[in-house]
Design a protein around this motif. Structure first.
Motif, PDB file in Angstrom:
ATOM      1  N   ALA A 195       0.850  -1.201   0.000  1.00 14.41           N
ATOM      2  CA  ALA A 195       0.000   0.000   0.000  1.00 14.41           C
ATOM      3  C   ALA A 195       0.882   1.246   0.000  1.00 14.41           C
ATOM      4  N   HIS A 196       1.888   1.267   0.863  1.00 15.76           N
ATOM      5  CA  HIS A 196       2.787   2.428   0.919  1.00 15.76           C
ATOM      6  C   HIS A 196       3.553   2.595  -0.400  1.00 15.76           C
ATOM      7  N   PHE A 229       2.442   1.865  -3.417  1.00 15.58           N
ATOM      8  CA  PHE A 229       1.540   2.490  -4.404  1.00 15.58           C
ATOM      9  C   PHE A 229       1.461   3.998  -4.172  1.00 15.58           C
ATOM     10  N   LYS A 230       1.345   4.396  -2.922  1.00 12.82           N
ATOM     11  CA  LYS A 230       1.273   5.831  -2.608  1.00 12.82           C
ATOM     12  C   LYS A 230       2.605   6.530  -2.914  1.00 12.82           C
ATOM     13  N   ALA A 231       3.701   5.898  -2.566  1.00 14.92           N
ATOM     14  CA  ALA A 231       5.012   6.558  -2.666  1.00 14.92           C
ATOM     15  C   ALA A 231       5.460   6.764  -4.110  1.00 14.92           C
ATOM     16  N   PHE A 232       5.147   5.807  -4.982  1.00 16.88           N
ATOM     17  CA  PHE A 232       5.762   5.824  -6.316  1.00 16.88           C
ATOM     18  C   PHE A 232       4.794   5.875  -7.496  1.00 16.88           C
ATOM     19  N   PHE A 233       3.576   5.420  -7.308  1.00 14.06           N
ATOM     20  CA  PHE A 233       2.723   5.166  -8.479  1.00 14.06           C
ATOM     21  C   PHE A 233       1.636   6.223  -8.727  1.00 14.06           C
TER      22      PHE A 233
END
Lengths: 362, 362
Positions: A100-101, A103-107
């Motif tokens: 989950a982190h 997806f938020k951090a990079f995507f």
């Protein structure tokens, strides 16, 4: 329960549209043979018990204090076992939280994240949750990832290796080809099942500044009940994950989980021995199933993906269930003729094979 | 570490702007008196030890299996202790995770969420993380919440009660006034410290369809090391939290945490006894500090917020630290003359007072 339109006014608009992930069921049935959620049939390292006992010392007084928000002891143990630097390790509350982190951090980009059409079904859920654009890339007819398809404009790439539920692994050379073709985007290799025979991309971390490798203690370390996952990448990518984590939950891993996971990483002998047992049981089970007439995809995981040309898979799952044996059936296009079967002990696998041979397929 | 502009290209643009939460430090110093993170000075219920031992039975074999994703046993224990229905309980990995899910579930609206200018400093962090608009409402000159200010257009309201770091509590009548004034928005009462003398709004849940009450086991149950928090609300609001949780992490609470928290909720006698001890110690400490010349805000929490007119608070924190006593100092407008001091045992509080009286303020 039914939520009325009037009650829905309280929800954030985007949350009204969410389609959450549905985990494999955890039924409470006596004498159940649970081959549905890819858990390990063996207990964790015996060092885990001692480590947790230590947390309980002195009337569990340690519990009144917050855990180390950085879980430094755990990062050290993982770094040592994986042969990387401590600053190259990120830890989270299960690899689901780590993903989950990620997806938020990079995507969250202007271009879509790429992943296979058949893969871990949480990827589209994270994408919807964080408003990430997606493009699903079809596997080929043999359920393999086609490397050329990952050489197009994208906002990041995530690939489960071995892939789930197919169990098929990419080689390191194939992963390197994807990394080289995407020098400006993060490529995530989700290695939940890597310890059962695939090659880990951790060895590539020092070479590729765009690589994130994600692993879990849930499968190969028999610690699904503990919720500890981790990512390995160069420092500058770990820093993004830490920024996200510290904007969501400062202390995601409790004192028991830190202590138990450290003990597991320190017992490399047991870890290797136990993985090898699962691999041997898998290869034996595949032979048995092929003899009955199953088609089994080539597995590098602690599960197999198998179909029986002469029998409907949903029906087969139902008949197994009536005998207390639970496997995972996905009623989805392309894969609805398969069952995903977790590797148990030899005795458990035999019970499964016997139920097929002597009861269901007679 | 320094991240170069070039490396930053991998980060999601919004993540480059995040300003994460900074938790109170967890230093590893001998003979430290830790009065900085509002932990409980007493160990948890002794029933916790037995519950965790049970998870360890049979070589910790239970750990190889995923925990119950719904933590049903824990919801039952909380529901019983709080006098609500099981479907009115939501649980998470610490109340920080529960709060994060609350922001996502209810506050991503076209209007700003309202909260006091001086309150838990994670609220603005969650807001930035989930792109929630915010409007900070100043406390009055006595550091009190002004109810009238919460009767304006908003996308939701969150109030810590007692508020932190001020320690001042609202009455139930005041909370009801806010609930009635905002029938179309969710009002969250964050009761991390409620068990030390404030009135809980849980009794209002059946009456108000827009109320969410959030609590934690970290303070009053001495389980900060465990990471278990919960929310209580009507079913239709709990359903929003479950949709968010199941889009983020299916299994947020591990087997140890579930077992230990259940045991804690089942030991109501110890819970009440221990809270009363902290309350008595607090009231005694306030008298002592006032005698030295401190101004202490009226506390309903397990901490106090105190200032000494004759001495710089940052300097005072530094001198205490040199003596192995750590308190929390916020170098922020309006509150930079205060120290937030966690209530210890009577003996610990005495060490703190003695250091002030006999060493620092002589």
């Amino acid at each position: 329960m039914t939520i009325t339109t009037e009650q829905m006014r309280f929800w954030s608009p985007a949350v009204r549209e969410l389609e959450p992930y549905v985990p494999g069921e955890q039924p409470k049935i006596q004498n159940l043979l649970k081959l549905n959620t890819n858990e390990n049939p063996y207990p964790p390292s015996e060092k885990v018990v001692a480590a947790v006992q230590a947390v309980l010392a002195n009337s569990a007084d340690a519990l009144r204090l917050y855990p180390d928000p950085d879980a430094t002891a755990l990062k050290h143990a993982i770094a040592k076992q994986q042969g990387v630097g401590v600053s190259q390790v990120f830890v989270g509350n299960g690899s689901d939280e780590v993903l989950a982190h990620i997806f938020k951090a990079f995507f969250v980009q202007n271009e879509p994240v790429l992943y296979p059409d058949i893969t871990y079904s949480f990827y589209p859920v994270y994408s919807q949750f964080f408003n990430v654009q997606t493009k699903e890339i079809p596997l080929n007819e043999n359920f393999e990832i086609v490397i050329e398809d990952y050489k197009q404009v994208n906002g990041g790439i995530i690939i489960a290796n071995p892939n789930a539920p197919t169990s098929i692994a990419l080689s390191l050379a194939q992963i390197e080809e994807i990394l080289k073709a995407n020098p400006d985007r993060v490529v995530v290799i989700d290695e939940a099942y890597v310890d059962f025979g695939a090659e880990s991309a951790v060895s590539l971390v020092s070479k590729y500044e765009n690589l994130v490798v994600c692993q879990t203690t849930s499968k190969s370390r028999s610690l699904a009940g503990l919720r500890v996952g981790f990512a390995i990448a160069q420092d500058h990518l770990i820093a993004a994950l830490e920024a996200v984590k510290n904007s969501f939950n400062s202390y995601p891993i409790d004192r028991f989980a830190i202590a138990a996971a450290v003990a597991s990483f320190e017992d490399q002998v047991y870890f290797v021995e136990q993985c090898n047992k699962v691999i041997a049981s898998r290869d034996k089970l595949i032979v048995e199933l092929e003899q009955i007439g199953f088609d089994v995809l080539p597995s590098k995981a602690n599960f197999i993906f198998a179909s029986l040309p002469t029998k409907d898979a949903g029906e087969l799952a139902k008949e197994l269930r009536e005998r207390g044996i639970i496997v995972r059936y996905f009623n989805k296009p392309r894969i609805n003729r398969f069952l995903r079967i977790t590797i148990g002990t030899d005795e458990q696998n035999q019970r499964f094979v016997d139920a097929l041979k002597n009861e269901i397929l007679v």
